[in-house]
Every structure is written in C-alpha cells, then in structure tokens.
Design a protein around this motif. Structure first.
Motif, short mmCIF file in Angstrom:
data_model
loop_
_atom_site.label_atom_id
_atom_site.label_comp_id
_atom_site.label_asym_id
_atom_site.label_seq_id
_atom_site.Cartn_x
_atom_site.Cartn_y
_atom_site.Cartn_z
N VAL A 74 -33.24 -21.61 8.64
CA VAL A 74 -33.57 -22.81 7.78
C VAL A 74 -33.75 -22.24 6.26
O VAL A 74 -34.35 -21.32 5.86
N VAL A 75 -33.40 -23.34 5.11
CA VAL A 75 -33.35 -23.14 4.03
C VAL A 75 -33.89 -24.45 3.32
O VAL A 75 -33.44 -25.30 3.74
N TRP A 76 -34.61 -24.23 2.23
CA TRP A 76 -34.86 -25.28 1.40
C TRP A 76 -34.95 -25.27 -0.22
O TRP A 76 -35.53 -25.70 -0.90
N VAL A 77 -34.06 -24.24 -0.59
CA VAL A 77 -34.04 -23.78 -1.85
C VAL A 77 -33.86 -25.05 -2.90
O VAL A 77 -34.08 -25.15 -3.94
N ILE A 78 -32.90 -25.88 -2.54
CA ILE A 78 -32.47 -26.83 -3.21
C ILE A 78 -33.56 -27.95 -3.85
O ILE A 78 -33.66 -28.31 -4.66
N ARG A 156 -25.76 -19.76 4.45
CA ARG A 156 -26.50 -20.96 4.45
C ARG A 156 -27.32 -21.29 3.11
O ARG A 156 -27.33 -22.28 2.22
N PHE A 157 -28.02 -20.06 2.55
CA PHE A 157 -28.65 -19.93 1.47
C PHE A 157 -27.82 -20.22 0.06
O PHE A 157 -28.15 -20.78 -0.86
N TRP A 239 -16.09 -17.32 2.77
CA TRP A 239 -16.77 -18.50 2.30
C TRP A 239 -17.95 -18.05 1.56
O TRP A 239 -18.27 -18.77 0.63
N GLY A 240 -18.65 -16.90 2.14
CA GLY A 240 -20.01 -16.54 1.26
C GLY A 240 -19.41 -16.33 -0.18
O GLY A 240 -19.87 -16.45 -1.23
#
Length: 263
Positions: A74-78, A156-157, A239-240
């Motif tokens: 799970v990522v929320w950096v944006i 994802r990050f 992709w990374g």
C-alpha cells in the motif's frame, strides 16, 4: 555507507514512533485492505458450482495471499507530496542534505511494521473461518514471494511518486492516481486471478506492470503453476527503470517550476 545506514535508522525510528501514535487509524487501514478476503468468499462459492481451473481452496489461498501482498505494497505518497507542494512544506525539506523522497520511504517502511500485528490478527481470523485453507508455503515460495513483494512495493512506490511530481504543475495530481487505481483494481489480480481472464487478454497484461503488483507475488506464495518467474522479475525491472528515469526528469523540471513560483 555507515552514515547512510545511520540516517536510514533514525528516519525509520522517527516515523515508526509517529505511526504508533495513530494505532486506531492503523487498524482501520489494515481493515480497509480486507477487500480480497470479501472477494474470496464470492469466488469460493462460485468455484463450488463452476469450472474455473482453480479449486475453492485455491481461491481462498489466493485471496489470502492478495491480502498479504496488499499489506506490504500500500502506497500513499502522492497525497502527502501533493500537500507538501501546495502548502509550501517542501521548501524546508529541500534545504536538508537528503532527497525529500527518503522521508516518504521511511514513513512507508515504518508503517509496514506498525500495521503488522493487525494484519496477523486478520490472518488468524481467516484461518479460523476457513481451516481447510491452512497451508505452510515451501521455503522457496516464501523467499520468492519476499523478493517479489519488495519489487512490487518499489514499483508501486516509484509509479505513484512519479505521478505525485505532477503536483508541481497541478493542484490535483492525485486525480491521476485515481484513474490509475481503476486500472490497477481490475487488471492487477485484485478482483480476480489472472487465470480467469481470456488467454489473449492475459498475454497482453503480462507485459504491463499491473499483474506484478498483486497477482505475481500472490501466485508465487501459493505456488500456482505456469508462473514465468524470470519474465516476471524482468518486466518489473523494466517498468521500474522506465518510471525511475521519467521520475528524475520530472523532478528536475518540477524544481524549476517550483522555484519559479517563489518557493
């Protein structure tokens, strides 16, 4: 190298302490990731009366694996970065001797450990409800899953952080993530295993980043057949690398835009 490790340790401990101040929210965050467990019940019932290529037990294990990988990725950096740019809080971080991204990395890393007890409690509840699905993955599957989980989180990050950099030009960079999330929701294996997709669609999807964020690590954990491990890691690296280069280009352009606004 020692200085880098010391800074990483300090940042991780600071953000871990910060996360522990919001234990109630952490429980809700862990609970919000329980969608795979709900979908598992739907597919379990469907598999009992249909020909899907996977048994009901396969479905229960798959969606448990999806739940686990979601807890790690799970990522929320944006949303954080968008707020920093809009409110001007990015400016003091630019004066520090480390790239601001490492604050976000440390926050995400520490949050994994803070939510772990809640995730383990939900897994224990899962096995209490579905004891027939209990299994112990092989050591090779666990190691491959761990590596894939690290790759999936990193991918994802970097994807979301790349979208976050558009906050230098727009106040609603998070809208990009909203559109991306719809694709992620349906194409990553979160809603249904890729084995349920038509063969042609599945072959195309395997060259996109979506299946490797959820389905690929989950399939490795439960030992699904016909998983091309080498292709999976190579596609993730490809992709990374693409998003990393795009990220660095946007960062340089964005800083000029940010300084041009008087920050």
């Amino acid at each position: 190298m020692k200085a880098v490790l010391r800074k990483a340790k300090v940042l991780s401990l600071v953000y871990y302490a910060y996360m522990m101040e919001y234990r109630a929210e952490l429980f809700l965050w862990a609970l919000s990731g329980s969608l795979p467990l709900i979908l598992m019940g739907v597919w379990y019932q469907a598999a009992q009366g249909g020909q899907f290529g996977l048994t009901p037990v396969d479905f229960t294990r798959y969606f448990l694996a999806v739940f686990v990988i979601r807890q790690f990725t799970v990522v929320w950096v944006i949303w954080e970065f968008e707020k920093e740019v809009i409110e001007g809080r990015l400016s003091p971080r630019l004066l520090q001797p480390i790239d601001p991204v490492w604050h976000h990395v440390a926050g995400h890393f520490s949050e994994r450990f803070a939510r772990l007890p809640f995730a383990l409690a939900l897994i224990a509840l899962f096995f209490a409800v579905y004891p027939q699905a209990f299994w112990i993955p092989s050591l090779s599957n666990i190691l491959l899953f761990a590596l894939a989980a690290i790759f999936a989180f990193a991918l994802r990050f970097i994807i979301q952080y790349t979208f976050a950099l558009f906050a230098f030009w727009t106040e609603r960079a998070s809208a990009i993530e909203s559109v991306w999330f719809l694709l992620y929701l349906f194409l990553s294996g979160l809603i249904a295993p890729l084995e349920m997709f038509p063969q042609g669609v599945r072959e195309v999807l395997l060259w996109t980043p979506f299946p490797y964020l959820v389905h690929f690590p989950a399939a490795l954990l439960i030992g699904l057949k016909d998983v091309n491990i080498i292709q999976g890691f190579l596609v993730m690296l490809g992709w990374g690398g693409f998003f990393f280069l795009w990220n660095r280009w946007l960062w340089r352009k964005g800083l000029k835009q940010y300084s041009g606004m008087g920050a």
